[in-house]
Design a protein around this motif. Structure first.
Motif: not given
Length: 142
Positions: A1-15, A22-33
C-alpha cells in the motif's frame, strides 16, 4: 500500500508541476482528483484529472452539458456516436442516469511512471476537442 501511496503522490506532484509550468490554475480536490480550468474561445474548459496507480491509469473528464432534457436525448446520443467515430483519441460520453455529457480521455502508464508529456498530451487533446465541439453539442441541447 505504501508503494501505491507514494506512486500516487508522485503522479499528482508531476501533474501539478505540468499545470504550474503552463500557467493553468488548478485545485487539488482530494488525494485522487485535480481539477483545472483551461481558457477557450467559448469560455473556460474544466478538466478533471484522476490517477489510479493500482490500475496504472490517468483519466481526464471534461463536463460539457450538465442536463440533457429527455426530448433531446436521442439527438444528443446520435451526435455523440457520430462524433466519436471521427475522434482520434478520447470520447464523448453520456451519463444517462444523471443526464450529463462529458469528454473522457484515458492514458495508461502500465509498468512505468506517468510522464509530464502524458499530462501535456491529455491537456492539449482534451482542450482542443472540447473547444472544437462544445458549442455545437450545447446547441443540440436546446
Amino acid at each position: 500500500m505504501t508503494s501505491l501511496t507514494s506512486r500516487s503522490a508522485a503522479s499528482y506532484a508531476l501533474l501539478c508541476d505540468v499545470l504550474t509550468h503552463n500557467d493553468i490554475p488548478y485545485e487539488r480536490i482530494d488525494d485522487w482528483c485535480v481539477t483545472c480550468l483551461v481558457g477557450g474561445h467559448g469560455g473556460d474548459i474544466r478538466l478533471n484529472f484522476t490517477v489510479d496507480p493500482s490500475k496504472m491509469l490517468i483519466t481526464l473528464y471534461a463536463p460539457i452539458v450538465r442536463h440533457i432534457p429527455e426530448q433531446r436525448l436521442t439527438d444528443m446520443t446520435l451526435a455523440v456516436c457520430m462524433l466519436n467515430h471521427r475522434l482520434s483519441d478520447g470520447a464523448f460520453c453520456i451519463d444517462m442516469a444523471n443526464s450529463l455529457l462529458y469528454f473522457k480521455l484515458t492514458v495508461s502508464f502500465y509498468n512505468s511512471e506517468p510522464l509530464a508529456d502524458d499530462y501535456a498530451y491529455m491537456l492539449s487533446v482534451a482542450a482542443d476537442t472540447v473547444e472544437h465541439y462544445r458549442q455545437r453539442l450545447r446547441s443540440l441541447n436546446g
